[in-house]
Design a protein around this motif. Sequence first.
Motif, PDB file in Angstrom:
ATOM      1  N   TRP A 190       0.823  -1.208   0.000  1.00 21.43           N
ATOM      2  CA  TRP A 190       0.000   0.000   0.000  1.00 21.43           C
ATOM      3  C   TRP A 190       0.856   1.257   0.000  1.00 21.43           C
ATOM      4  CZ3 TRP A 190      -5.313   0.105  -0.344  1.00 21.43           C
ATOM      5  CH2 TRP A 190      -5.954  -1.132  -0.255  1.00 21.43           C
ATOM      6  N   HIS A 191       1.974   1.233   0.715  1.00 21.57           N
ATOM      7  CA  HIS A 191       2.870   2.390   0.689  1.00 21.57           C
ATOM      8  C   HIS A 191       3.444   2.602  -0.714  1.00 21.57           C
ATOM      9  CE1 HIS A 191       2.258   2.589   4.852  1.00 21.57           C
ATOM     10  NE2 HIS A 191       3.269   1.836   5.275  1.00 21.57           N
ATOM     11  N   ARG A 196       0.926   4.296  -2.822  1.00 17.40           N
ATOM     12  CA  ARG A 196       0.844   5.728  -2.502  1.00 17.40           C
ATOM     13  C   ARG A 196       1.952   6.511  -3.199  1.00 17.40           C
ATOM     14  NH1 ARG A 196       3.550   8.687   1.270  1.00 17.40           N
ATOM     15  NH2 ARG A 196       2.556  10.655   1.886  1.00 17.40           N
ATOM     16  N   ARG A 248       1.524   9.408  -6.166  1.00 12.04           N
ATOM     17  CA  ARG A 248       2.124  10.741  -6.120  1.00 12.04           C
ATOM     18  C   ARG A 248       2.882  11.049  -7.410  1.00 12.04           C
ATOM     19  NH1 ARG A 248       6.340  11.799  -1.418  1.00 12.04           N
ATOM     20  NH2 ARG A 248       4.439  11.956  -0.167  1.00 12.04           N
ATOM     21  N   GLY A 292      -6.072   9.346  -3.147  1.00 11.26           N
ATOM     22  CA  GLY A 292      -4.812   9.810  -2.569  1.00 11.26           C
ATOM     23  C   GLY A 292      -4.949  10.148  -1.095  1.00 11.26           C
ATOM     24  N   LEU A 350      -4.989   6.941   0.939  1.00  9.22           N
ATOM     25  CA  LEU A 350      -3.654   6.360   1.100  1.00  9.22           C
ATOM     26  C   LEU A 350      -2.815   7.149   2.103  1.00  9.22           C
ATOM     27  CD1 LEU A 350      -2.750   5.324  -2.559  1.00  9.22           C
ATOM     28  CD2 LEU A 350      -3.458   3.864  -0.659  1.00  9.22           C
ATOM     29  N   ASP A 351      -3.022   8.458   2.178  1.00 13.35           N
ATOM     30  CA  ASP A 351      -2.330   9.246   3.206  1.00 13.35           C
ATOM     31  C   ASP A 351      -2.797   8.837   4.601  1.00 13.35           C
ATOM     32  OD1 ASP A 351      -0.903  10.624   1.309  1.00 13.35           O
ATOM     33  OD2 ASP A 351      -2.259  12.349   1.274  1.00 13.35           O
ATOM     34  N   HIS A 405      -4.003   5.943   5.376  1.00 11.32           N
ATOM     35  CA  HIS A 405      -3.472   4.596   5.593  1.00 11.32           C
ATOM     36  C   HIS A 405      -2.040   4.667   6.103  1.00 11.32           C
ATOM     37  CE1 HIS A 405      -1.305   0.965   4.280  1.00 11.32           C
ATOM     38  NE2 HIS A 405      -2.433   0.335   4.506  1.00 11.32           N
ATOM     39  N   ARG A 406      -1.222   5.497   5.482  1.00 11.57           N
ATOM     40  CA  ARG A 406       0.166   5.640   5.922  1.00 11.57           C
ATOM     41  C   ARG A 406       0.238   6.136   7.362  1.00 11.57           C
ATOM     42  NH1 ARG A 406       3.541  10.007   4.596  1.00 11.57           N
ATOM     43  NH2 ARG A 406       1.664  11.186   5.153  1.00 11.57           N
ATOM     44  N   PHE A 447     -10.230   3.635   0.228  1.00 10.99           N
ATOM     45  CA  PHE A 447      -9.504   3.665  -1.039  1.00 10.99           C
ATOM     46  C   PHE A 447     -10.220   2.827  -2.088  1.00 10.99           C
ATOM     47  CE2 PHE A 447      -6.506   1.624  -3.931  1.00 10.99           C
ATOM     48  CZ  PHE A 447      -5.920   2.742  -4.520  1.00 10.99           C
TER      49      PHE A 447
END
Length: 387
Positions: free
Chosen positions: A294-295, A298, A302, A323, A326-327, A329-330, A374
Amino acid sequence: MRRPDHQTTTRPTAVDGDPEDGPLDDRGSRPAGRAATPVGPAERAATPVGPAERAATPPRPADPMTAEAVLAPYLRGRAADFLRSLRLHREHSAPSETGGQGAEAAARALCRSARRISGSLHTFRGALDPVWADHLRTELAWLSGTLAREHAYAGRLTRLVDALHQLSGTSLPGARGTAPAENAPDSSDPQGRAALGVGAARAGALLERRLTLARTRAHSAALQALGSSRFHAVADAVALLASDVPLAPGTIGRGTEPLLEPAERAEQRLIGAVAALPPDAAAEPYNEAHDALWHQARLLLRLHRYAHEVVLGAADPVLTGAGHALDLHRDAAEAAAAAAAAARTPRIAPATAYALGVLHADQRHEVEAARAVFRETWPYAAALTAP
């Protein structure tokens, strides 16, 4: 996955004489009188394009623009943003500045500019001097990573302390907005609630000590980096970029094809990475091994966003929600890792370890919630169900 004959989002689709198509303005919207009919994510992914329709579509007109006329102004603009943010950071870092809010905002703007330049150099390396592009991209990645750590630690501490306050309240959900975690204490369990209430204060104090120390070290590293000769060399290179963009010899005078092809490759890498994500059936909230996939998605999103800005002048609006998910998620994954690391501190009280375990479970369920968002907002739904 989208059909191979679908137009990619990084190629211009406007045809002369079509009143509903046209370029986006600098705010990502169409000029007055050119409002296009909205198309949902499902329609974008599933609308078939037959051979007759493709044959009837007129050929794309010859592009009067050149790669130099598109890429060079974008890089010069981002370089100017970088230098402006650097000047603001120096002004707000003076001893008379109170609070440091201006310096933090300028540092974040400096990171954004550095990431955009670095990402564009990575995607469009073939249109630039490769040796120059590789060197500057590496240096900008070092700078943005160094400056971003302090802000990341501060945000992580705020997130974890807020979560502890919510979890130790009158109701004890397993995760905010998700189903209760299996190991979370039930509201009808007075003993579990009491244990969490006792341990939450100590867990918060432990997290604050650990993350404040990490933030202080990151702040010192950022100050050291900004005063180093390495940073001054980077600033000089960006200052030169603001006036002169070293293009590859074969790019000068050509059309935009040297930009469209790498932009489309960036989009295809993103779609491939999303297709490789674990499906819903394999979702495991406590399996950190899936986080890396997943990272990676992301980071590729970007790069695709920056390529879209170069080619079409604005970010792709249909990917904004994906997006943002995903931010989140991080942030949740890194917060869960910080809670787990704090729980491994030697000789902590059982109640503190218990509260950190509940906090870790809460953040892992936040990870799954972000993944669900997502999947709902990703516009090319077929990519998520590919085998």
